[in-house]
Design an enzyme around this catalytic site. Structure first.
Site, PDB file in Angstrom:
ATOM      1  N   LEU A  44       0.829  -1.207   0.000  1.00 23.20           N
ATOM      2  CA  LEU A  44       0.000   0.000   0.000  1.00 23.20           C
ATOM      3  C   LEU A  44       0.858   1.249   0.000  1.00 23.20           C
ATOM      4  CD1 LEU A  44      -3.002  -0.732   2.351  1.00 23.20           C
ATOM      5  CD2 LEU A  44      -2.843  -0.888  -0.111  1.00 23.20           C
ATOM      6  N   ARG A 331      -3.489  -6.450  22.334  1.00 23.37           N
ATOM      7  CA  ARG A 331      -2.684  -7.575  21.847  1.00 23.37           C
ATOM      8  C   ARG A 331      -1.492  -7.892  22.733  1.00 23.37           C
ATOM      9  NH1 ARG A 331      -2.685  -5.918  15.390  1.00 23.37           N
ATOM     10  NH2 ARG A 331      -4.846  -6.484  15.025  1.00 23.37           N
ATOM     11  N   SER A 441      -2.526  -0.161  10.347  1.00 25.96           N
ATOM     12  CA  SER A 441      -1.366  -0.326   9.469  1.00 25.96           C
ATOM     13  C   SER A 441      -1.718  -0.005   8.017  1.00 25.96           C
ATOM     14  CB  SER A 441      -0.781  -1.735   9.579  1.00 25.96           C
ATOM     15  OG  SER A 441      -1.718  -2.703   9.222  1.00 25.96           O
TER      16      SER A 441
END
Lengths: 639, 247
Positions: A44, A331, A441
């Protein structure tokens, strides 16, 4: 003595980027045509930058190691992409996304960069929609949102469990459009093996053609690295197996500082390792923790199958330790808790390195149909890989290396400490601090590539318009090519007995055990010694069959593993230096009485940027002090 | 598991290839097919034999890099999976397994099981995009899209570009691949503006590159790891004829 200047524009946080854009230097269209830009990587960030720069009229050369740009690892992101559209009317704003990212990163990122990432997030979504990315929609025809871990609003746009794939294919289409118009030239199956600097400015790269083995010279007025992270340092990770740090590492060795290398996110819900031949860990999306309950048996080494263990003999340890957030803790916290149980001997499965993620209660309550609608594809994936049917038996999960918050140090321009060398997406360090929040992200990579770099690189190139096309006949290219060839020849001439992969596995094991989810001084020092010995063994006993002049996948692997030994050494140094715990970096010496991460803001509220000074010479640490003006620095608690 | 592997070995694009037999007893049922090949390669390397070259990357079924013709099927015997997700549980001790590269004129063999699929990129470059510049997009909600159309476009968009459809087709046709992209954009209002030019340009490029014609056998759909439907081909034909009839 510090050389670091982040070049953050003056003025209030919310006006910095607008002011920057208004005062940035421009390059007129006639001059753009004469300027060459190299972009390495086609995810990306990379393909976004290449197509955006192509649209502006620059001459772009875009490189990737895959056979086609469409396979870059952005393709594998599952959950979604954040934007502050506030379509749900639930109180979202640029400031709120900014705040969530600063807090989620445990106050170790730079305010101005994070705010800008949040600011351009809406433009990213609009651009993807215009390019035909099929995001999920509601019955009124508008885009749908879901919520993600660590936040209180629904700001995540998604395309089923394949958001990364759809965003990447959108970006690939914009890249193809520029290729068709002749502004971008694509170089697939190329690996960048060196950076070329002439008179202090980045002027090109040396690549190896992975089909012919040819060593090629490519010149440009500026180089952009969009080469992703180094999570495969653990060998087993959720990354594509060929993902590697080499391009960024070559740049580092040529003078680009490397920031916070020890900040690696360990994702809590991956399918555990099944056998010693395993090459890859597959992620099970974070979203499963909305309905799945995580547990281990209360009795050590309990050999009964999961369904035979009665309710009162199960330890739902996340619910027990974190009653407020339960299974939905962030996380880093969930990963550490799983490791703690397994290390204490309560792990399940053949290896004892797994915990249960159980949908029994959710299925009893909501019915199998409802659960299938939400997670059907993930359950099927689990069944394909492990043979376990999650509708009947609990999944086995274990944490796995996932995303690197650390990376090349960049200033507000996304430029590294080498003039003319830029770094975007996961390959830089800038936006996620010590821990990344889900769905940010894709957002950051696209924002960097499409909406930020095009402005900042033009600001840089404006001073270079009188420089004609760079010749590849310069001595600097000659020297760089020579050093690349010498190293390749050195690798193939070792002629030992052990494969690159076997070294990578052992390297990964050292890093996972001593510089993974939990770190302490003794272990880190031990790792440093073990790495040194293993590196020596690598350089004396490696075997690479085949030659330099054709497809040689073992040679590719070996080059990356050789770099990984050096990355690992710096990671350990960084983890040793930072004696506090923050985000994903957990130093056992710095914990609360309850065993939670304990930050040390007084001594460590800085970005650690490491300068390479030469083979076997000590690194120089440069500190970029982090100033928090627009947020109050607090403790992260999930109790 | 003990296996007899018959693997296509070809040094480079110009060399003549052949099947080479390997008796291999290092497989385990919980390996993936690619991990089994990794294990074979480790053995070959230690015996100083050139390992089997194959494309692979994400190893989670989404990048589209891997692709082998296994026992007569693209991506092997499993349904709707890529080679990296093929488990050795699908095979029995003592099995003989044939492994070949994709066979198609438009996908020349590079080495062993690696083929050159840049023809797919060339088709996409011919028109597989919506012409919109960075920064020029209106707000996403300025153009609502019916949910059913959006969902259908998504179903077409899940193609991973692996090439199994071409390998499965007796004519080596790329119709399923091309039609999936055409359909995705044809279903969305953003994509309608260039729809006629796009379909003609992409079909023209596909023909130029040496892919065969579609004879509606349906092998592509049956073997597609992402279960892309033949309906896309019908949509491609419709788009193509309409573009010809009323340009």
């Amino acid at each position: 003595m510090t050389k670091l200047d982040a070049k953050i524009p003056e003025g209030p946080l919310a006006e910095k980027w607008a002011k920057y854009k208004a005062s940035a230097k421009l390059v007129n269209p006639a001059n753009k045509k004469k300027l060459d830009v190299i972009v390495v990587g086609t995810g990306l960030a990379g393909a976004g930058a290449a197509s955006s720069l192509g649209e502006l009229g620059y001459q772009v050369k875009n490189f990737c190691y895959q056979d086609t740009p469409r396979r870059a690892h952005s393709v594998a992101a599952q959950g979604g992409i954040n934007a502050t559209k506030n379509y749900k009317n639930d109180g979202d704003s640029i400031y709120r996304l900014f705040y969530d990212m600063i807090k989620g990163g445990d106050y170790r990122s730079r305010e101005a960069n994070v705010y800008r990432a949040a600011e351009v997030s809406n433009d990213v979504i609009d651009h993807f929609t215009a390019m035909g990315v099929p995001f999920a929609r509601d019955y009124g025809g508008n885009l749908d949102n879901r919520s993600f871990g660590g936040v209180q609003v629904s700001r995540t746009f998604y395309a089923k469990g394949q958001t990364g794939q759809q965003c990447l294919l959108g970006t690939y289409s914009s890249l193809n459009r520029q290729i068709s118009q002749g502004t971008v030239t694509m170089y697939p199956r190329r690996e960048m093996l060196e950076l070329v600097i002439i008179d202090g400015k980045t002027r090109g790269i040396i690549t190896r053609n992975l089909i012919t083995g040819e060593i090629e010279r490519h010149s440009a007025h500026a180089v952009v690295l969009a080469t992703g992270g180094y999570g495969t340092i653990y060998y087993l990770s959720t990354l594509a197996v060929n993902s590697n740090p080499s391009a960024a590492w070559k740049a580092h060795k040529k003078g680009a500082f490397f920031a916070n290398p020890s900040f690696i996110q360990i994702h809590p819900t991956s399918i555990p390792q099944l056998n010693e031949y395993q090459s890859k860990l597959t992620l099970m999306s974070e979203s499963l923790r909305n309905d799945g309950r995580i547990w281990v048996p209360k009795k050590k080494d309990d050999k009964r199958v999961a369904n035979e263990i009665p309710e009162d003999e199960r330890d739902y340890y996340l619910e027990r330790r974190y009653p407020a957030f339960g299974n939905l803790v962030p996380r880093d916290v969930a990963s550490r808790a799983a490791k703690e149980r397994c290390d204490a001997g309560y792990g399940v499965g053949k290896t004892g390195l797994a915990v249960y993620l159980d949908f029994r209660d959710a299925i009893n309550k909501q019915g199998e149909k409802a659960i299938e609608a939400k997670y059907g594809n993930l359950f099927e994936l689990c069944r394909i890989i492990t043979g376990i049917n999650p509708y009947k038996d609990p999944m086995h999960i274990y944490p796995a290396g996932h995303y690197t918050m650390g990376g090349l140090w960049v200033d507000y321009n996304l430029m590294t400490t080498i003039p003319g060398l830029f770094s975007i997406g996961e390959s830089n360090f800038s936006d996620h601090g010590a821990n990344r929040l889900g769905a940010s992200s894709l957002m950051q990579a696209s924002g960097d590539g499409y909406f930020i770099l095009p402005y900042t690189i033009s600001n840089y190139l404006a001073d270079d318009i009188k420089t004609p096309g760079i010749s590849t006949d310069n001595q600097e290219f000659e020297d760089a090519e020579k050093s690349v060839k010498e190293r390749l020849e050195k690798l193939v001439s070792i002629n030992g007995t052990q494969t690159a992969t076997s070294f990578h596995k052992r390297l990964g094991e050292i890093m996972w055990n001593y510089c993974g989810m939990s770190r302490n001084e003794e272990g880190l020092k031990k790792a440093k010694q073990m790495l040194k010995e293993l590196k020596e063994e690598f350089w004396t006993d490696l075997i690479i069959p085949g030659d330099l002049n054709s497809v040689n996948q073992e040679l590719e692997k070996a080059g990356r593993v050789a770099d990984y030994f050096e990355v690992a050494d710096l990671m350990v140094d960084d983890a040793l230096n930072r004696t506090e715990s923050c985000g994903a970096h957990y130093r056992e010496e710095s914990q609360t009485p309850e065993g939670e991460a304990l930050r040390d803001d007084k001594n460590f509220s800085y970005v650690a940027a490491w300068e390479y000074t030469g083979e076997s010479k000590p690194y120089i640490l440069h500190k970029e002090e982090l100033k928090f003006v627009d947020v109050e620095v607090k403790e992260r608690s999930y109790k | 598991m003990k296996l007899t592997l018959k693997i296509w070995r070809q040094k480079n694009a110009d060399a003549k290839g052949k099947f080479v037999t390997y008796d291999f007893d290092g497989a385990s049922p919980d390996m993936s097919f690619l991990e089994m090949l990794d294990a074979l390669n480790t053995k070959l390397i230690k015996a100083r034999i050139d390992p089997v070259a194959f494309d692979h990357d994400c190893r989670e079924g989404i990048c589209g890099a891997c692709g082998m013709y296994i026992n007569g099927h693209p991506h092997g015997p499993g349904k709707a999976i890529t080679t990296c997700h093929l488990s050795m549980r699908e095979f029995k001790d003592g099995d003989t397994i044939y492994v070949e590269p994709w066979r198609a004129k438009a996908f020349p063999v590079v080495k062993d099981l690696i083929v050159d699929r840049t023809a797919f990129d060339k088709i996409q470059i011919a028109g597989g995009f919506i012409s919109t510049n960075v920064g020029s997009a209106p707000d996403s909600h300025a153009l609502p899209v019916e949910k059913s159309k959006a969902d259908e476009a998504f179903n077409s968009a899940v193609c991973i570009g692996c090439g199994a459809c071409v390998a499965a087709c007796k004519n080596a046709s790329a119709m399923l691949f091309v039609s999936a992209k055409i359909a995705q954009f044809a279903l969305l209002p953003q994509g309608r503006i260039e729809a006629k030019e796009r379909v003609q340009a992409m079909v023209k490029k596909m023909d130029e590159l040496g892919f065969g014609n579609c004879s509606n056998t349906g092998a592509c759909e049956a073997e597609c790891p992402k279960e892309i439907s033949l309906v896309n081909i019908a949509r491609l034909n419709r788009e193509f004829y309409c573009a010809k009839v009323s340009p």
